[in-house]
Design a protein around this motif. Structure first.
Motif, PDB file in Angstrom:
ATOM      1  N   TRP A  62      33.631  15.926  24.711  1.00 40.91           N
ATOM      2  CA  TRP A  62      34.919  15.903  25.388  1.00 40.91           C
ATOM      3  C   TRP A  62      34.952  14.850  26.494  1.00 40.91           C
ATOM      4  O   TRP A  62      35.943  14.140  26.661  1.00 40.91           O
ATOM      5  CB  TRP A  62      35.234  17.275  25.961  1.00 40.91           C
ATOM      6  N   ASP A  63      33.861  14.747  27.261  1.00 48.57           N
ATOM      7  CA  ASP A  63      33.807  13.742  28.325  1.00 48.57           C
ATOM      8  C   ASP A  63      33.911  12.334  27.760  1.00 48.57           C
ATOM      9  O   ASP A  63      34.415  11.427  28.431  1.00 48.57           O
ATOM     10  CB  ASP A  63      32.497  13.884  29.116  1.00 48.57           C
ATOM     11  N   LYS A  94      30.757  19.563  25.586  1.00 47.03           N
ATOM     12  CA  LYS A  94      31.200  18.992  26.857  1.00 47.03           C
ATOM     13  C   LYS A  94      30.983  17.477  26.865  1.00 47.03           C
ATOM     14  O   LYS A  94      31.826  16.715  27.345  1.00 47.03           O
ATOM     15  CB  LYS A  94      30.461  19.640  28.020  1.00 47.03           C
ATOM     16  N   GLU A 120      27.426  24.291  23.794  1.00 41.18           N
ATOM     17  CA  GLU A 120      28.445  24.051  24.808  1.00 41.18           C
ATOM     18  C   GLU A 120      28.218  22.716  25.499  1.00 41.18           C
ATOM     19  O   GLU A 120      29.171  22.007  25.834  1.00 41.18           O
ATOM     20  CB  GLU A 120      28.435  25.189  25.827  1.00 41.18           C
TER      21      GLU A 120
END
Length: 241
Positions: free
Chosen positions: A9-10, A6, A2
């Motif tokens: 995605w950031d 993240k 996860e």
């Protein structure tokens, strides 16, 4: 897992929406005119979806930049300088393409929403350009050019929606109330017998080409547009009738 997703995605959130927004604008530019020529449900649904997603993608991307959590690039150009440019770039996208200003007549009634969005987006862009990155912004010249172009483009779209709204059309016709008798007279005058193919060579017959057909249709619009905007039609007769 996860955490890695993240981080991914950031890193790619703003990049992804830049690509998405560019793709939607390109699609609308190339295929926007098809909605006037073809009645396929797949084309209409695709264009309608792209029309709605275009504004959404630009607004979400501006939201990402406003949060200040993006790592758009590294190197000689600071992130803030590039983010200021992207804000003005998305403002240009919110102005829409020349092929589609409004997808349906009902979209013209949203001109006030677009006006408020224009003010808010200009404030966001101005804050980034003038308060966060100046005077050390290395991209201030292209940013200012795109900013001015974006304001003009978005203002043109908002003004077009306002002029095409039912309320504005009805207000423009209020000074001269439509007369039912004249409307019917114009309608029947336009419905005069027309011979499309003059094979007998009679003097009264007319052969319509594309230009007369367009002029013929435009005369109907001028006569009956009062009814389109639900304006009041009276039964008064002209003097001498």
């Amino acid at each position: 897992m996860e955490l890695s997703l993240k981080k991914l995605w950031d890193k790619w959130d703003l990049r992804s929406f830049i690509i998405l927004s560019l793709s939607l604008q390109t699609f609308l530019t190339l295929f926007g005119p098809l909605r006037k020529r073809m009645s396929s449900n797949w084309i209409i649904i695709s264009l309608w979806s792209a029309y709605l997603l275009a504004d959404w993608a630009a607004n979400v991307a501006i939201g990402f930049i406003s949060n200040g959590n993006n790592n758009t690039t590294s190197g000689a150009v600071n992130n803030g300088d590039l983010e200021a440019f992207w804000v003005t770039f998305f403002l240009l996208h919110l102005g829409g393409t020349d092929t589609i200003t409004a997808f349906a007549l009902e979209d013209n009634e949203l001109w006030l929403r677009h006006l408020l969005a224009l003010i808010v987006q200009c404030l966001v862009a101005a804050l980034y350009v003038f308060f966060q990155t100046l005077p050390g912004n290395k991209l201030w010249i292209p940013t200012m050019l795109v900013f001015v172009a974006g304001i003009i483009k978005y203002s043109e779209r908002t003004r077009s929606l306002y002029l095409a709204s039912f309320g504005n059309l009805r207000e423009s016709m209020r000074r001269v109330p439509p007369v039912y008798h004249q409307v019917v007279k114009d309608f029947h005058a336009g419905m005069a017998p027309v011979v499309w193919n003059n094979q007998e060579g009679t003097e009264d017959a007319r052969v319509l080409t594309e230009l007369p057909v367009i002029q013929f249709a435009n005369s109907f619009f001028d006569s009956l547009k009062k009814l389109i905007v639900n304006s009041i039609v009276t039964f008064e007769l002209d003097d001498g009738e």
